[in-house]
Design an enzyme around this catalytic site. Structure first.
Site, PDB file in Angstrom:
ATOM      1  N   GLY A 116       0.833  -1.199   0.000  1.00 59.61           N
ATOM      2  CA  GLY A 116       0.000   0.000   0.000  1.00 59.61           C
ATOM      3  C   GLY A 116       0.859   1.237   0.000  1.00 59.61           C
ATOM      4  N   CYS A 150       5.106  -6.207   1.616  1.00 59.62           N
ATOM      5  CA  CYS A 150       5.438  -4.772   1.651  1.00 59.62           C
ATOM      6  C   CYS A 150       4.715  -4.075   2.818  1.00 59.62           C
ATOM      7  CB  CYS A 150       5.123  -4.145   0.294  1.00 59.62           C
ATOM      8  SG  CYS A 150       5.920  -2.548   0.078  1.00 59.62           S
ATOM      9  N   TYR A 151       3.731  -3.219   2.563  1.00 62.64           N
ATOM     10  CA  TYR A 151       2.991  -2.579   3.652  1.00 62.64           C
ATOM     11  C   TYR A 151       2.447  -3.640   4.612  1.00 62.64           C
ATOM     12  CZ  TYR A 151      -0.486   0.418   5.983  1.00 62.64           C
ATOM     13  OH  TYR A 151      -1.211   1.115   6.910  1.00 62.64           O
ATOM     14  N   HIS A 156       7.774  -7.767  -3.973  1.00 65.47           N
ATOM     15  CA  HIS A 156       6.500  -8.121  -4.606  1.00 65.47           C
ATOM     16  C   HIS A 156       6.618  -9.414  -5.416  1.00 65.47           C
ATOM     17  CE1 HIS A 156       4.307  -4.458  -3.568  1.00 65.47           C
ATOM     18  NE2 HIS A 156       5.504  -3.889  -3.612  1.00 65.47           N
ATOM     19  N   GLU A 177       4.286 -10.970  -6.779  1.00 69.38           N
ATOM     20  CA  GLU A 177       3.237 -11.029  -7.796  1.00 69.38           C
ATOM     21  C   GLU A 177       3.659 -10.415  -9.129  1.00 69.38           C
ATOM     22  OE1 GLU A 177       3.278  -9.274  -5.071  1.00 69.38           O
ATOM     23  OE2 GLU A 177       2.408  -7.279  -5.278  1.00 69.38           O
ATOM     24  N   SER A 236     -22.080  -8.580 -28.698  1.00 68.13           N
ATOM     25  CA  SER A 236     -21.322  -7.819 -29.686  1.00 68.13           C
ATOM     26  C   SER A 236     -20.452  -8.746 -30.516  1.00 68.13           C
ATOM     27  CB  SER A 236     -20.409  -6.841 -28.938  1.00 68.13           C
ATOM     28  OG  SER A 236     -19.496  -7.579 -28.132  1.00 68.13           O
ATOM     29  N   GLY A 237     -20.395 -10.018 -30.122  1.00 68.45           N
ATOM     30  CA  GLY A 237     -19.457 -10.930 -30.760  1.00 68.45           C
ATOM     31  C   GLY A 237     -18.177 -11.041 -29.950  1.00 68.45           C
ATOM     32  N   GLY A 238     -17.987 -10.128 -28.992  1.00 67.27           N
ATOM     33  CA  GLY A 238     -16.797 -10.147 -28.136  1.00 67.27           C
ATOM     34  C   GLY A 238     -16.861 -11.283 -27.124  1.00 67.27           C
ATOM     35  N   VAL A 239     -15.728 -11.486 -26.437  1.00 65.81           N
ATOM     36  CA  VAL A 239     -15.578 -12.649 -25.559  1.00 65.81           C
ATOM     37  C   VAL A 239     -16.606 -12.643 -24.417  1.00 65.81           C
ATOM     38  CG1 VAL A 239     -13.982 -13.849 -24.012  1.00 65.81           C
ATOM     39  CG2 VAL A 239     -13.119 -12.741 -26.076  1.00 65.81           C
ATOM     40  N   ASP A 240     -16.702 -11.535 -23.676  1.00 67.22           N
ATOM     41  CA  ASP A 240     -17.527 -11.531 -22.465  1.00 67.22           C
ATOM     42  C   ASP A 240     -19.007 -11.780 -22.773  1.00 67.22           C
ATOM     43  OD1 ASP A 240     -15.098 -10.757 -21.501  1.00 67.22           O
ATOM     44  OD2 ASP A 240     -15.657  -8.656 -21.211  1.00 67.22           O
ATOM     45  N   SER A 241     -19.528 -11.030 -23.759  1.00 67.75           N
ATOM     46  CA  SER A 241     -20.965 -11.174 -24.026  1.00 67.75           C
ATOM     47  C   SER A 241     -21.278 -12.535 -24.643  1.00 67.75           C
ATOM     48  CB  SER A 241     -21.474 -10.029 -24.915  1.00 67.75           C
ATOM     49  OG  SER A 241     -20.822 -10.008 -26.161  1.00 67.75           O
ATOM     50  N   LYS A 296     -10.629 -11.456 -17.011  1.00 64.80           N
ATOM     51  CA  LYS A 296     -10.721 -11.799 -18.430  1.00 64.80           C
ATOM     52  C   LYS A 296     -10.173 -13.197 -18.713  1.00 64.80           C
ATOM     53  CE  LYS A 296     -11.620  -9.878 -22.505  1.00 64.80           C
ATOM     54  NZ  LYS A 296     -12.735  -8.952 -22.748  1.00 64.80           N
TER      55      LYS A 296
END
Ligand code: XMP
Length: 523
Positions: free
Chosen positions: A70, A98-99, A184, A186, A237-242, A379
């Site tokens: 943080g 860290c923090y 870190h 990560e 929309s044809g996109g991944v999520d929808s 995602k």
């Protein structure tokens, strides 16, 4: 359609309870890397969520807790705190980063001091105890630091597991369950960071259980309960999520009605591809050709925010008109949207831009008629869920495409003539990327049309035509991006094809800008 709505990060109303018990709780102390910790832990096979420090009592019975880094100093009055008794009651391994490490050191009776210098970037750590956290790691590790305070005195009984070049402790164990690291693990710049996290996770003594197959089954069951006997509408929309959302709803047996709106700023093959895609997936969609309405309203508009607003507002009007008789609205909101709207003040600006949309959705939400089945997922999780649902690779790995479409890629006023040029150039670029196997190697690729003309020669004629910019970037999350080093031969082929086949274009340029300072889109 994704429209983040305000709520706390860990509380998502999926049928009143979480689909999965949190295995690893990440407590967010405001680090820019907090979400990255959650993603890394998920990649290692454990289900992780982000919590505010005051939510310790809401976590349930996690198998492990990680306190993030943080920006504050633990010595500052009012700095975010941790309830050590509460943490002890969770009775599980705890890692402070860290923090988080500095906070725990103070809580155990040690001290933290300002060093006066900010240590930011690469550093080295010498492993002094090859125990649990550094099992299998000896010698020196290249680590990534980002701090100005350091632990100064350690409480009695603590053990130093690693120290920096100056001999200061950068990895500590306070007792049999509490660990701290100053660096870190990560971030990818920390060599063996994944191993350090993996070693911590192996302390919880449980097998990884975040198997997408199981998550999928439980999610389908939850969606089934929420939608049984109801008419469910979603935008696609044809996109991944929808697409994943629509398939998930279908798998859950919902009476699902996806709506696909042609807003006039789609790419050359979008309409045909989206129809074909959903035919292959066995899902019927309602197609709305509203291209002329959108293009009429965009006439004379040059400002990108204004274009976005026009497109967003008209989309909402058309969508809600078509969705009038729905019982439930399904949205493809993802976890980062949920966290962002919970942790930042950005809601105000979002409401300004999407006022119309937010108002309508809030009203539906108050009536309990909105579901957001992907709201727990990143995602890459969505792609994995899509694969578990049997959605083909090429659909799950389509490049992202912005909601305002080509309106942000025709710079300045959007006209039918300019759109036609851009569509041809873009289609050539994408086709050649696919042919050469570069499509999957870049995050996103696009052609952009500038509102200027430049001089050239075609045959014996002097021309005065538009330049087209090609942009292809590599990225892992769109927060930062680098321009893709496409092979010269590929660029030459694309350029030749555009110059020879697209009337009105006499120059092709390649964008060599990183993000930051540039954006991925030009707008
Ligand atoms: P920038 O240009 O901010 O883009 O570097 C980052 C990612 O977001 C996408 N993008 C948008 N998506 N509506 C969207 O739905 C928008 O207005 C918009 N602007 C940018 C962009 O394509 C990239 O993947």
């Amino acid at each position: 359609m994704t429209s983040p709505l305000p709520r706390s990060p860990s509380i998502i109303p999926l049928h009143g309870k979480h689909i999965m018990q949190t295995q690893i709780a990440v407590i967010d102390y405001g680090s820019q890397y907090s979400q990255l910790i959650v993603r890394r832990v998920r990649q290692l096979g454990y289900f992780s969520r982000l919590y505010f420090p005051e939510q310790l009592s809401e976590i349930g019975t996690p198998a492990g807790v990680i306190l993030s880094g943080g920006p504050r100093s633990v010595n500052e009055p009012g700095a975010p705190d941790v309830d050590l008794d509460q943490l002890n009651r969770l009775d599980c391994p705890v890692l402070g980063i860290c923090y988080g490490m500095q906070l725990l050191n103070r809580k155990f009776g040690g001290t933290v001091a300002a060093t006066g210098t900010r240590e930011y970037g690469p550093a080295t750590m010498r492993v002094t105890q090859q125990n649990d956290l550094f099992k299998g790691l000896d010698g020196e590790l290249k680590i990534w630091m980002s701090h100005s305070d350091s632990v100064s005195n350690l409480p009695d009984g603590s053990v130093v597991l690693g120290e920096n070049g100056a001999g200061a402790p950068v990895a500590i164990q306070w007792n049999e369950r509490f660990y701290g690291i100053q660096f870190h693990p990560e971030v990818t710049h920390t060599e063996k960071g994944r191993q350090v996290l993996q070693n911590f996770l192996s302390l919880i003594g449980e097998k990884p259980a975040f198997v997408m197959q199981r998550f999928k089954d439980e999610l389908i069951e939850s969606v089934r309960k929420q939608t049984v006997g109801k008419r469910v509408v979603c935008a696609v929309s044809g996109g991944v999520d929808s697409t994943v959302l629509a398939v998930l709803l279908k798998e859950a047996g919902a009476d699902v009605h996806p709506i696909f709106v042609d807003n006039g700023v789609l790419r050359k093959n979008d309409v045909a591809e989206v129809h074909d895609q959903f035919r292959r997936l066995g899902i019927e969609i309602e197609f709305v050709d509203a291209a002329d309405d959108f293009l009429d309203r965009l006439k004379g508009v040059e400002d990108p925010e204004e274009k976005r607003k026009i497109i967003g507002d008209l989309f909402v009007d058309i969508f809600f008109e078509r969705a009038k008789d729905m019982d439930v609205l399904a949205q493809g909101t993802l976890y980062p949207d949920v966290i962002e709207s919970a942790t930042s003040g950005s809601m105000a600006s979002r409401i300004k831009t999407h006022h119309n949309r937010v108002e309508r959705i809030l009203r539906l939400q108050e009536e309990g008629r909105v579901i957001e089945p992907l709201a727990e997922l990143y995602k890459d999780d969505v792609r994995e869920l899509g694969a578990a649902l049997g959605i083909p690779h090429e659909i799950l790995h389509r490049h992202p495409f912005p909601g305002p479409g080509l309106a942000v890629r025709v710079i300045g006023e959007v006209t039918r003539e300019k759109l036609a040029l851009l569509r041809e150039a873009d289609a050539i670029f994408i086709e050649e990327l696919k042919k050469s196997d570069w499509y999957d190697r870049v995050w996103q690729a696009a052609a952009i049309l500038l509102p200027v003309k430049a001089v050239g020669v075609k045959g014996d004629e002097r021309t005065y035509e538009y330049p087209v910019i090609l942009r292809a970037v590599t990225s892992s999350d769109a927060m930062t991006a680098d321009w893709a080093e496409l092979p010269t031969d590929l660029l030459r082929t694309v350029s030749n094809r555009i110059l020879n086949n697209v009337d009105g274009v006499n120059r092709v340029l390649y964008d060599l800008s990183t993000k930051p300072p540039a954006g991925i889109e030009w707008e």
